[in-house]
Enzyme design. Structure first.
Site, PDB file in Angstrom:
ATOM      1  CD  GLU A   1       0.810   2.152  22.391  1.00 25.88           C
ATOM      2  OE1 GLU A   1       1.592   2.345  21.428  1.00 25.88           O
ATOM      3  OE2 GLU A   1       1.015   1.293  23.272  1.00 25.88           O
TER       4      GLU A   1
ATOM      5  CG  ASN B   1      44.424   0.817  36.386  1.00 27.09           C
ATOM      6  OD1 ASN B   1      43.628   1.215  35.526  1.00 27.09           O
ATOM      7  ND2 ASN B   1      45.730   0.947  36.236  1.00 27.09           N
TER       8      ASN B   1
ATOM      9  CG  HIS C   1       2.552   2.111  14.854  1.00 31.11           C
ATOM     10  ND1 HIS C   1       3.164   3.333  14.741  1.00 31.11           N
ATOM     11  CD2 HIS C   1       3.453   1.290  15.468  1.00 31.11           C
ATOM     12  CE1 HIS C   1       4.376   3.273  15.263  1.00 31.11           C
ATOM     13  NE2 HIS C   1       4.581   2.033  15.716  1.00 31.11           N
TER      14      HIS C   1
ATOM     15  CG  ASP D   1      38.736 -15.681  42.780  1.00 32.36           C
ATOM     16  OD1 ASP D   1      37.694 -15.216  42.291  1.00 32.36           O
ATOM     17  OD2 ASP D   1      39.335 -15.157  43.732  1.00 32.36           O
TER      18      ASP D   1
ATOM     19  CD  GLU E   1      33.437  -9.701  43.108  1.00 34.43           C
ATOM     20  OE1 GLU E   1      34.024  -9.843  42.017  1.00 34.43           O
ATOM     21  OE2 GLU E   1      33.975  -9.183  44.111  1.00 34.43           O
ATOM     22  CG  HIS E   2      33.217 -13.430  45.548  1.00 35.42           C
ATOM     23  ND1 HIS E   2      34.039 -12.316  45.502  1.00 35.42           N
ATOM     24  CD2 HIS E   2      33.390 -14.076  44.371  1.00 35.42           C
ATOM     25  CE1 HIS E   2      34.680 -12.290  44.345  1.00 35.42           C
ATOM     26  NE2 HIS E   2      34.309 -13.341  43.640  1.00 35.42           N
TER      27      HIS E   2
ATOM     28  CD  GLN F   1      47.855   3.127  27.753  1.00 31.70           C
ATOM     29  OE1 GLN F   1      47.092   3.762  28.468  1.00 31.70           O
ATOM     30  NE2 GLN F   1      49.066   2.740  28.161  1.00 31.70           N
TER      31      GLN F   1
ATOM     32  CD  GLN G   1      37.779 -12.861  47.303  1.00 28.76           C
ATOM     33  OE1 GLN G   1      37.426 -12.008  46.503  1.00 28.76           O
ATOM     34  NE2 GLN G   1      38.534 -13.886  46.933  1.00 28.76           N
TER      35      GLN G   1
ATOM     36  CG  HIS H   1      41.174  -9.706  45.126  1.00 25.59           C
ATOM     37  ND1 HIS H   1      41.745 -10.086  43.940  1.00 25.59           N
ATOM     38  CD2 HIS H   1      40.364 -10.718  45.501  1.00 25.59           C
ATOM     39  CE1 HIS H   1      41.301 -11.291  43.606  1.00 25.59           C
ATOM     40  NE2 HIS H   1      40.469 -11.696  44.532  1.00 25.59           N
TER      41      HIS H   1
ATOM     42  CB  SER I   1      37.549  -8.319  45.436  1.00 24.29           C
ATOM     43  OG  SER I   1      37.066  -9.627  45.646  1.00 24.29           O
TER      44      SER I   1
END
Length: 435
Positions: free
Chosen positions: A415, A212, A420, A361, A327-328, A189, A260, A263, A238
């Protein structure tokens, strides 16, 4: 019970098995999530604030008196914060600001040929929304990572949404980062409110921040709507990969893997090493350290998605890392900078014994909002540039148009775009007629 059951020797498995090892865990999303989020977005679009009050009571069990947090409440948050925590927040803010300030680009202006001037203007996105998830602890660091580059880029309006009741540490971090508009709304929301606007919450041009599966789904749906609102990225669970050799510290590696894994249950961690002895030492250390962690249940579930991979050498480990695009990435070897030159895909890299991912982090400087699910192969972590637009400007003189006209007409003809070609030719005819 074994902490890690998934130990593989890379040279002993086939291509299909290798792909399975490096596959991400399937998110536990029910089919109803898409429908539920769609309904929430539609309700917020039509009912506005009424929908926000309704869903806050439904999901957070709170009867809100006001959606907007009063400015005095924000400004006075510092009085409720422990002085040591305030000091840590301020140090992190200084480091993050220093690093992100260096990312600012300068406008470009040059002549590509005589009489043809081209420019690139840099303009901030006028309004942005930053979403800070709720949960068991306040994500102070995420406020810093989002609000600081937004402010540095020159965004005129920075709006923060977070589920009620918002922790004083969140309010304090927002205040020192020049965020003055804060709304106690969470979930899908909140994303819908930022995308469409309500009587209380303004519509923004771009939405940033993790969340989430409902928040992620809402961002996904919003990004597909033609309503002039875009998103930063769809961040997944993660990820951490550690490349290590026989010189690495097993206890450090175990602690990084745990940091990690805690997480969430969908997090995924890897140790990729050429040393079987190290792998066994890390495994023993994991068994010892895991009992010191309050989120032990989450860590254990996360480790079920995780692997120890034994390689022939470190270059094979690098090849695996590039394939996974973590990611890491931690490189804990005798000469980590030697391997750095071969890394092609990673969100953020940590070199050597004294560079735990936890520092990134929170406080070292670079952003912790990073691409997951393999997108590090084509995308970058969040930066000041994500809060800006780059606009090109072109200006030709009469001589400049004459000089480039043949090139443009030839390409337009090839083209088969006569309009043009005519747009140029009409000016050439005018110039010739005038002369």
């Amino acid at each position: 019970m074994d902490i890690i059951k998934n130990i593989v020797f890379w040279s002993q498995i086939n291509t299909e098995q290798k792909l399975k090892v490096l596959s991400r865990p399937i998110l536990n999303q029910k089919k109803t999530i898409t429908k539920t989020v769609s309904q929430i977005i539609n309700d917020v679009r039509i009912l506005g604030d009424d929908a926000l009050y309704k869903y806050t009571y439904k999901f957070d069990k709170i009867n809100l008196k006001s959606i907007k947090v009063k400015f005095d409440h924000i400004a006075n948050a510092s009085t409720y914060i422990n002085k040591n925590l305030k000091k840590s927040i301020n140090i992190a803010k200084k480091n993050i600001t220093l690093f992100h300030a260096s990312q600012k680009n300068s406008p470009i202006k040059l002549n590509t040929q005589i009489g043809v001037t081209c420019e690139q203007l840099i303009r901030p996105i006028e309004s942005v929304g930053i979403y800070i998830p709720g949960g068991s602890a306040p994500l102070i660091s995420t406020v810093l990572m989002l609000a600081i580059p937004a402010y540095l880029s020159g965004c005129k309006k920075i709006v923060l949404c977070s589920p009620p009741n918002i922790d004083y540490a969140i309010l304090y971090a927002a205040y020192i980062c020049n965020v003055r508009e804060i709304y106690q709304i969470g979930g899908a929301q909140a994303i819908a409110a930022l995308a469409y606007g309500t009587k209380t919450i303004p519509k923004v041009n771009k939405i940033f921040g993790p969340g989430n599966m409902y928040v992620t789904e809402a961002k996904s749906q919003i990004s597909n709507l033609l309503n002039n609102t875009s998103i930063d990225m769809l961040a997944g669970p993660s990820e951490l990969m550690i490349i290590a050799d026989e010189h690495a510290n097993a206890d450090f590696i175990a602690s990084d893997l745990i940091s990690q894994a805690e997480h969430g249950v969908d997090s995924q961690v890897f140790l990729v090493t050429s040393s079987i002895k190290l792998a066994n030492n890390v495994l023993n250390s994991l068994k010892s350290q895991i009992h010191k962690i309050s989120r032990i249940t989450i860590v254990k579930k996360s480790l079920k998605n995780s692997f120890f991979i034994i390689t022939k050498n470190l270059l094979e480990a690098v090849a695996i890392s590039n394939m996974y695009a973590p990611e890491h990435l931690i490189i804990q070897t005798k000469k980590p900078r030697y391997l750095l030159q071969y890394i092609k895909n990673a969100g953020s890299i940590f070199l050597g014994l004294w560079s735990p991912e936890s520092v990134g982090d929170y406080a070292s400087g670079p952003n912790h909002v990073l691409p997951t699910y393999g997108y590090a192969s084509s995308q970058s972590g969040l930066s000041v540039r994500d809060f800006q637009k780059y606009i090109s400007v072109q200006e030709l003189t009469l001589k400049g148009l004459l000089n480039i006209s043949k090139t443009v007409k030839m390409l337009a003809s090839a083209e088969k775009l006569d309009g043009h070609k005519y747009a140029v030719q009409s000016r050439i005819d005018y110039i010739k007629g005038k002369n």
